[in-house]
Design a protein around this motif. Sequence first.
Motif, PDB file in Angstrom:
ATOM      1  N   UNK A 114      49.602  35.544  38.434  1.00  0.00           N
ATOM      2  CA  UNK A 114      49.953  34.838  39.664  1.00  0.00           C
ATOM      3  C   UNK A 114      50.448  35.796  40.738  1.00  0.00           C
ATOM      4  N   UNK A 115      51.258  36.757  40.344  1.00  0.00           N
ATOM      5  CA  UNK A 115      51.783  37.717  41.314  1.00  0.00           C
ATOM      6  C   UNK A 115      50.669  38.545  41.942  1.00  0.00           C
ATOM      7  N   UNK A 116      49.773  39.043  41.099  1.00  0.00           N
ATOM      8  CA  UNK A 116      48.673  39.862  41.602  1.00  0.00           C
ATOM      9  C   UNK A 116      47.732  39.039  42.463  1.00  0.00           C
ATOM     10  N   UNK A 120      46.810  39.798  46.250  1.00  0.00           N
ATOM     11  CA  UNK A 120      45.458  40.291  46.460  1.00  0.00           C
ATOM     12  C   UNK A 120      44.602  39.300  47.247  1.00  0.00           C
ATOM     13  N   UNK A 121      44.842  38.004  47.084  1.00  0.00           N
ATOM     14  CA  UNK A 121      44.092  37.024  47.868  1.00  0.00           C
ATOM     15  C   UNK A 121      44.356  37.209  49.356  1.00  0.00           C
ATOM     16  N   UNK A 193      36.891  18.620  55.499  1.00  0.00           N
ATOM     17  CA  UNK A 193      38.147  18.883  56.204  1.00  0.00           C
ATOM     18  C   UNK A 193      38.034  20.233  56.902  1.00  0.00           C
ATOM     19  N   UNK A 194      37.457  20.269  58.077  1.00  0.00           N
ATOM     20  CA  UNK A 194      37.199  21.547  58.762  1.00  0.00           C
ATOM     21  C   UNK A 194      38.456  22.358  59.058  1.00  0.00           C
ATOM     22  N   UNK A 195      39.626  21.722  59.017  1.00  0.00           N
ATOM     23  CA  UNK A 195      40.850  22.464  59.304  1.00  0.00           C
ATOM     24  C   UNK A 195      41.284  23.394  58.193  1.00  0.00           C
ATOM     25  N   UNK A 196      40.676  23.289  57.020  1.00  0.00           N
ATOM     26  CA  UNK A 196      41.035  24.173  55.909  1.00  0.00           C
ATOM     27  C   UNK A 196      40.472  25.572  56.155  1.00  0.00           C
ATOM     28  N   UNK A 197      41.054  26.526  55.474  1.00  0.00           N
ATOM     29  CA  UNK A 197      40.638  27.924  55.649  1.00  0.00           C
ATOM     30  C   UNK A 197      39.506  28.249  54.687  1.00  0.00           C
ATOM     31  N   UNK A 198      38.283  28.245  55.191  1.00  0.00           N
ATOM     32  CA  UNK A 198      37.123  28.587  54.371  1.00  0.00           C
ATOM     33  C   UNK A 198      37.241  30.024  53.855  1.00  0.00           C
ATOM     34  N   UNK A 199      37.651  30.935  54.730  1.00  0.00           N
ATOM     35  CA  UNK A 199      37.757  32.346  54.350  1.00  0.00           C
ATOM     36  C   UNK A 199      38.878  32.541  53.328  1.00  0.00           C
ATOM     37  N   UNK A 200      39.968  31.802  53.469  1.00  0.00           N
ATOM     38  CA  UNK A 200      41.060  31.913  52.505  1.00  0.00           C
ATOM     39  C   UNK A 200      40.646  31.464  51.119  1.00  0.00           C
ATOM     40  N   UNK A 201      39.883  30.363  51.041  1.00  0.00           N
ATOM     41  CA  UNK A 201      39.391  29.895  49.743  1.00  0.00           C
ATOM     42  C   UNK A 201      38.360  30.863  49.168  1.00  0.00           C
ATOM     43  N   UNK A 202      37.503  31.380  50.035  1.00  0.00           N
ATOM     44  CA  UNK A 202      36.511  32.362  49.580  1.00  0.00           C
ATOM     45  C   UNK A 202      37.203  33.603  49.033  1.00  0.00           C
ATOM     46  N   UNK A 203      38.284  34.028  49.682  1.00  0.00           N
ATOM     47  CA  UNK A 203      39.027  35.191  49.208  1.00  0.00           C
ATOM     48  C   UNK A 203      39.556  34.956  47.800  1.00  0.00           C
ATOM     49  N   UNK A 204      40.039  33.733  47.509  1.00  0.00           N
ATOM     50  CA  UNK A 204      40.524  33.429  46.171  1.00  0.00           C
ATOM     51  C   UNK A 204      39.415  33.502  45.130  1.00  0.00           C
ATOM     52  N   UNK A 205      38.241  32.991  45.466  1.00  0.00           N
ATOM     53  CA  UNK A 205      37.107  33.057  44.532  1.00  0.00           C
ATOM     54  C   UNK A 205      36.735  34.502  44.244  1.00  0.00           C
ATOM     55  N   UNK A 206      36.710  35.329  45.282  1.00  0.00           N
ATOM     56  CA  UNK A 206      36.342  36.733  45.090  1.00  0.00           C
ATOM     57  C   UNK A 206      37.363  37.460  44.218  1.00  0.00           C
ATOM     58  N   UNK A 207      38.633  37.149  44.393  1.00  0.00           N
ATOM     59  CA  UNK A 207      39.661  37.764  43.547  1.00  0.00           C
ATOM     60  C   UNK A 207      39.480  37.323  42.097  1.00  0.00           C
ATOM     61  N   UNK A 208      39.175  36.035  41.892  1.00  0.00           N
ATOM     62  CA  UNK A 208      38.916  35.563  40.533  1.00  0.00           C
ATOM     63  C   UNK A 208      37.730  36.269  39.891  1.00  0.00           C
ATOM     64  N   UNK A 209      36.686  36.512  40.673  1.00  0.00           N
ATOM     65  CA  UNK A 209      35.521  37.236  40.156  1.00  0.00           C
ATOM     66  C   UNK A 209      35.849  38.704  39.884  1.00  0.00           C
ATOM     67  N   UNK A 210      36.703  39.291  40.711  1.00  0.00           N
ATOM     68  CA  UNK A 210      37.139  40.664  40.438  1.00  0.00           C
ATOM     69  C   UNK A 210      37.854  40.761  39.095  1.00  0.00           C
TER      70      UNK A 210
END
Length: 343
Positions: A114-116, A120-121, A193-210
């Motif tokens: 969780x900390x990392x 990193x996200x 919900x266009x107000x959500x952060x698409x890039x923020x969610x994408x960043x989380x997916x990429x960190x999970x894949x890393x």
Amino acid sequence: MLYRQMMRNRQRGSNLGLLLLASQVFQLGIDNIPPVTLATLGLNVYLFLFPVKPLLQTCLSVREAYWYGDWARLLLSPFHHVDDMHLYFNMASLLWKGIKLERKLGGAWFAYLLSVFSLLTGLVYLLLETGLARMTEDSSYSLQCAVGFSGVLFGLKVVNNHYHPGGATYVMGLAIANRYSCWVELVLIHVMNPGTSFVGHLAGILVGLLYTKGPLKRLMKTCAGFVTSNGHHGGQQTYYNSSGYSGYGMPNPPNAHSGQQSFNRRQYGAPYGDPYDTHMPSAPSQHPYTAGLSDEEQYQAAVRASLSDRGDSAQARSSHATYSHSNPTPEEIRWRRLQRFTS
């Protein structure tokens, strides 16, 4: 304008989200929620009720973090939420993912994860926004400010699907394989919900894949090993298995031999690095040479080792003579050996 919108959202849902979250926690039962998950949930609720700073001073953007050097936002932004419904949906998701992953990985490794992921996200989010701003020559990407735990949750979803493969998630009535569900949810959430952060969610997916496909997990293991190897030798050490850290035990004595340790694990069928190593019977680890011997030979070896450990050479000679010439029956041998290991 953004600040006023955030305040309206917070006032509009002042109690409903918190009540729903409290209801879900009590339905699950606090005793059924692992400690790290429960502590993380408590931290998010506390910072929602008593924020460190106003939202506009905690949300993360390229301008605030990189241009103006406010790097504290990397730590603050995941744990602050726009309103109580935002908090509720994120924490409900954390409960489901946290219970499964913390039991799988162990509390220490899950807290480390969780900390990392939280840090990193945010970094990946800044890199993506910077790249978009340069590719499109649109500076608005550098101004977009993200806040909330949802980016970390997308990363945890990838990790959870990795450790629990197979199955499907129903999205709008359609069965989606779990391996693809995070990508479908990424698109649908942004469309609905266009107000959500698409890039923020994408960043989380990429960190999970890393973590699951890239070098992040190995890097985390290396860093954890470096820290523990330079720590104090008198405290508890944490055992790591293929899923993460779990189980605690005292370090081996300085004169312990790796061959003896390997022998004990093979003898009891425990895999290397198994978290239940600490619950192995202790007697055979002190007498590894008993394997393959007869009952009488095992008993004689145990007696000699016991007397040698006590350092009483005279008593050792006397006892050895007694057991050498008494010629006990097999039943007596088994009974005496039981007395030896239970004393």
